[in-house]
Design a protein around this motif. Sequence first.
Motif, PDB file in Angstrom:
ATOM      1  N   ASN A 109       0.819  -1.210   0.000  1.00 43.42           N
ATOM      2  CA  ASN A 109       0.000   0.000   0.000  1.00 43.42           C
ATOM      3  C   ASN A 109       0.856   1.265   0.000  1.00 43.42           C
ATOM      4  O   ASN A 109       0.712   2.112   0.883  1.00 43.42           O
ATOM      5  N   VAL A 110       1.737   1.360  -0.972  1.00 38.79           N
ATOM      6  CA  VAL A 110       2.541   2.566  -1.173  1.00 38.79           C
ATOM      7  C   VAL A 110       2.713   2.767  -2.678  1.00 38.79           C
ATOM      8  O   VAL A 110       2.633   1.817  -3.449  1.00 38.79           O
TER       9      VAL A 110
ATOM     10  N   LEU B  43       5.400  -3.194 -10.145  1.00 41.60           N
ATOM     11  CA  LEU B  43       4.318  -2.908 -11.080  1.00 41.60           C
ATOM     12  C   LEU B  43       3.289  -2.023 -10.388  1.00 41.60           C
ATOM     13  O   LEU B  43       2.770  -2.398  -9.326  1.00 41.60           O
ATOM     14  N   PRO B  44       2.979  -0.869 -10.971  1.00 49.98           N
ATOM     15  CA  PRO B  44       1.965  -0.022 -10.334  1.00 49.98           C
ATOM     16  C   PRO B  44       0.586  -0.654 -10.472  1.00 49.98           C
ATOM     17  O   PRO B  44       0.199  -1.092 -11.552  1.00 49.98           O
ATOM     18  N   ILE B  45      -0.133  -0.716  -9.361  1.00 48.70           N
ATOM     19  CA  ILE B  45      -1.524  -1.169  -9.390  1.00 48.70           C
ATOM     20  C   ILE B  45      -2.408   0.056  -9.624  1.00 48.70           C
ATOM     21  O   ILE B  45      -3.281   0.053 -10.468  1.00 48.70           O
ATOM     22  N   ASP B  46      -2.164   1.091  -8.828  1.00 53.26           N
ATOM     23  CA  ASP B  46      -2.764   2.408  -9.005  1.00 53.26           C
ATOM     24  C   ASP B  46      -1.810   3.402  -8.348  1.00 53.26           C
ATOM     25  O   ASP B  46      -0.690   3.022  -7.979  1.00 53.26           O
ATOM     26  N   ARG B  47      -2.205   4.636  -8.165  1.00 45.86           N
ATOM     27  CA  ARG B  47      -1.280   5.661  -7.657  1.00 45.86           C
ATOM     28  C   ARG B  47      -0.751   5.382  -6.254  1.00 45.86           C
ATOM     29  O   ARG B  47       0.319   5.840  -5.900  1.00 45.86           O
ATOM     30  N   GLY B  48      -1.478   4.606  -5.465  1.00 48.70           N
ATOM     31  CA  GLY B  48      -1.061   4.372  -4.087  1.00 48.70           C
ATOM     32  C   GLY B  48      -0.714   2.937  -3.751  1.00 48.70           C
ATOM     33  O   GLY B  48      -0.453   2.627  -2.596  1.00 48.70           O
ATOM     34  N   HIS B  49      -0.680   2.052  -4.767  1.00 53.57           N
ATOM     35  CA  HIS B  49      -0.437   0.633  -4.516  1.00 53.57           C
ATOM     36  C   HIS B  49       0.503   0.056  -5.566  1.00 53.57           C
ATOM     37  O   HIS B  49       0.422   0.427  -6.745  1.00 53.57           O
ATOM     38  N   THR B  50       1.348  -0.861  -5.126  1.00 54.03           N
ATOM     39  CA  THR B  50       2.370  -1.448  -5.992  1.00 54.03           C
ATOM     40  C   THR B  50       2.429  -2.955  -5.777  1.00 54.03           C
ATOM     41  O   THR B  50       2.283  -3.425  -4.652  1.00 54.03           O
ATOM     42  N   ARG B  51       2.632  -3.685  -6.843  1.00 54.57           N
ATOM     43  CA  ARG B  51       2.889  -5.128  -6.745  1.00 54.57           C
ATOM     44  C   ARG B  51       4.395  -5.337  -6.939  1.00 54.57           C
ATOM     45  O   ARG B  51       4.980  -4.835  -7.894  1.00 54.57           O
TER      46      ARG B  51
END
Length: 146
Positions: free
Chosen positions: A11-12, A88-96
């Motif tokens: 969650n970043v 990999l960006p999931i969205d602006r605030g989350h990363t895989r």
Amino acid sequence: MSTLEEHIDINVPLETAWACLHRAETYPRFLNGVRQARAAGERRARLDVDAGGRAQELQVEIVDREMENVMTWQTTSGPDLAGTFSLLPIDRGHTRIQARFEYDPGTIKETFGGPQGFAQAVAIERGVRIDLQQFKELVEAERAAK
């Protein structure tokens, strides 16, 4: 060579995870068995690890493909190990974060001890999952503290 792939969602933003992944001094906080880590130049790190109950120093070369958000690493001393972290960006605030670890089972047994065969693969898989979870907790806690 054997290959293990695992991933975790954190969650970043991608940039926050990328910055933490490149600070060698944080490695002991999320990589089990790493006692101390320090940068040794622009693309190198030295890791003091617990190798089957004895201390061993590993030198690691790091190569970035920043446009792809990929960091690859390989040992240049000690056991022959290599891996890749892909963000990999999931969205602006989350990363895989996808981790790929390449190793020779015989080298792992010889260097670190422990089980062989299927039991070894399970132990390594569990260790990588724990390391990723600890990375998630570290980077999310650092972000929350800011």
